[in-house]
Design a protein around this motif. Structure first.
Motif, mmCIF file in Angstrom:
data_model
loop_
_atom_site.group_PDB
_atom_site.id
_atom_site.type_symbol
_atom_site.label_atom_id
_atom_site.label_comp_id
_atom_site.label_asym_id
_atom_site.label_seq_id
_atom_site.Cartn_x
_atom_site.Cartn_y
_atom_site.Cartn_z
ATOM 1 N N LYS A 135 0.991 -1.500 0.148
ATOM 2 C CA LYS A 135 -0.353 -0.170 0.287
ATOM 3 C C LYS A 135 0.989 1.230 -0.098
ATOM 4 O O LYS A 135 0.118 2.480 -0.300
ATOM 5 N N HIS A 136 1.913 1.171 0.496
ATOM 6 C CA HIS A 136 2.903 2.450 0.355
ATOM 7 C C HIS A 136 4.388 2.376 -0.214
ATOM 8 O O HIS A 136 4.452 3.445 -0.612
ATOM 9 N N ALA A 137 4.029 1.452 -1.258
ATOM 10 C CA ALA A 137 4.867 1.769 -2.257
ATOM 11 C C ALA A 137 4.751 2.916 -3.605
ATOM 12 O O ALA A 137 3.887 2.736 -4.140
ATOM 13 N N SER A 138 5.934 3.469 -3.601
ATOM 14 C CA SER A 138 5.562 4.773 -4.568
ATOM 15 C C SER A 138 6.840 5.447 -4.922
ATOM 16 O O SER A 138 8.288 4.987 -4.794
ATOM 17 N N GLU A 139 6.431 6.595 -6.013
ATOM 18 C CA GLU A 139 7.629 6.902 -6.170
ATOM 19 C C GLU A 139 8.826 7.919 -5.569
ATOM 20 O O GLU A 139 9.289 8.069 -5.558
ATOM 21 N N GLU A 140 7.728 8.054 -3.768
ATOM 22 C CA GLU A 140 8.441 8.671 -2.875
ATOM 23 C C GLU A 140 9.859 7.784 -2.365
ATOM 24 O O GLU A 140 10.375 7.918 -1.945
ATOM 25 N N CYS A 141 9.229 6.355 -2.948
ATOM 26 C CA CYS A 141 10.426 5.607 -2.490
ATOM 27 C C CYS A 141 10.474 5.275 -0.524
ATOM 28 O O CYS A 141 11.625 6.142 -0.292
ATOM 29 N N PRO A 142 9.552 4.758 -0.230
ATOM 30 C CA PRO A 142 9.972 4.990 1.208
ATOM 31 C C PRO A 142 11.353 3.899 1.857
ATOM 32 O O PRO A 142 10.295 3.084 1.193
#
Length: 313
Positions: A221-228
């Motif tokens: 749910k949190h994988a994104s272009e922000e690369c947390p």
């Protein structure tokens, strides 16, 4: 349509737990990697499809189509191996991940990457607990290679909009692990030995593989272009002598561990993680270290010793 996930290194320790957790969450689990994965193994660990293969561009093009995510568990998992074979460690860790990132960029931009990194990127830090915003300072080839992969992931996320989540795993343990402290300790006890490296005052932050697998699923749910980047750990520094004392008791031994004082090259003396970011994702470790050690010893006595006599690794 059935949700599909590709787990690389599926026959590895973390890969197996990850496959089973995704299968239990109604994903169709495709596994690639090396090792002997029997039909019984596939049923036990929730692997719907298994392919013996290196992680290469060609393999990904064949097996990763229409996958919602790739959980890249393949790669080196040993500081000791990285010290002995730094180039092979680089190939297993850095090159395989670069293939995954490039595959997503070129052929499957909707696919997410969940990458299990390591606390080894922190190295020796002057302040504990370790926070994700600290400047990495790895002290082993293993840690350096994990740091390189993290930089690659961040670059692909920012430049090519690849959706990534990086999980910095601390001391992962659990039934089936046939290396590292708990395995070595059980083997020594089975041989009547009680001498260990270090002083016993070193600390580690332990997390059971079942909790790690749950975090792999949560990261979807949190994988994104922000690369947390988040720490995955128990959130507590536990002394090695306390861990071994608990293991001795679970094993039924009345004596205590003895520490020879030798330095374990490549490993920091102390680890403790700040897990606030992971908790903000709705995750928390559920298996206490004492319970996990008891489970591990039961597994070792019932199954692990049999693996030794049968020559299984």
């Amino acid at each position: 349509m059935t949700k599909r996930v590709l787990v690389t290194g599926t026959c590895g320790f973390i890969g197996r737990y990850t496959a089973r957790r995704f299968h239990d969450a109604d994903y169709y689990v495709i596994g690639i990697g090396h090792g002997n994965c029997t039909q019984d193994d596939m049923l036990q660990w929730g692997i719907d499809e298994w392919h013996v293969s290196d992680v290469t561009m060609d393999a990904l093009k064949v097996y990763a189509g229409d996958c919602e995510a790739i959980v890249h568990c393949a790669g080196s998992g040993s500081v000791g191996f990285s010290l002995q074979e730094p180039m092979k460690d680089f190939e297993r860790t850095v090159l395989t991940t670069h293939y995954v990132l490039e595959y997503i960029r070129l052929y499957s931009p909707q696919t997410k990457l969940i990458y299990p990194s390591s606390a080894a990127v922190y190295g020796n830090q002057s302040v504990l607990p370790l926070r994700e915003d600290m400047v990495p300072n790895p002290i082993s080839p293993y840690g350096v290679h994990k740091k390189i992969v993290e930089e690659l992931c961040k670059m692909y996320a920012s430049q090519y909009r690849v959706n990534v989540a990086i999980l910095r795993l601390f001391s992962v343990y659990g039934e089936g692990l046939r290396k590292q402290l708990l395995w070595d300790a059980c083997q020594k006890l089975s041989e009547g030995k009680n001498v260990f490296w270090g002083t016993g005052e070193e600390t580690r932050d332990w997390v059971h593989a079942e909790d790690v697998a749950q975090m792999m699923l949560c990261a979807m749910k949190h994988a994104s272009e922000e690369c947390p980047i988040v720490n995955v750990a128990g959130g507590e520094a536990v002394r090695i002598d306390d861990v071994l004392s608990c293991l001795f008791e679970a094993y039924g031994r009345k004596d205590a561990p003895y520490f020879g004082g030798q330095v374990n090259v490549g490993n920091p003396n102390h680890y403790a993680a700040d897990i606030k970011s992971a908790q903000e994702w709705g995750w928390k470790p559920r298996i206490e270290i004492a319970d996990g050690i008891q489970r591990y010893v039961r597994w070792y006595l019932n199954e692990g010793q049999g693996c030794i006599s049968a020559g299984i690794k």
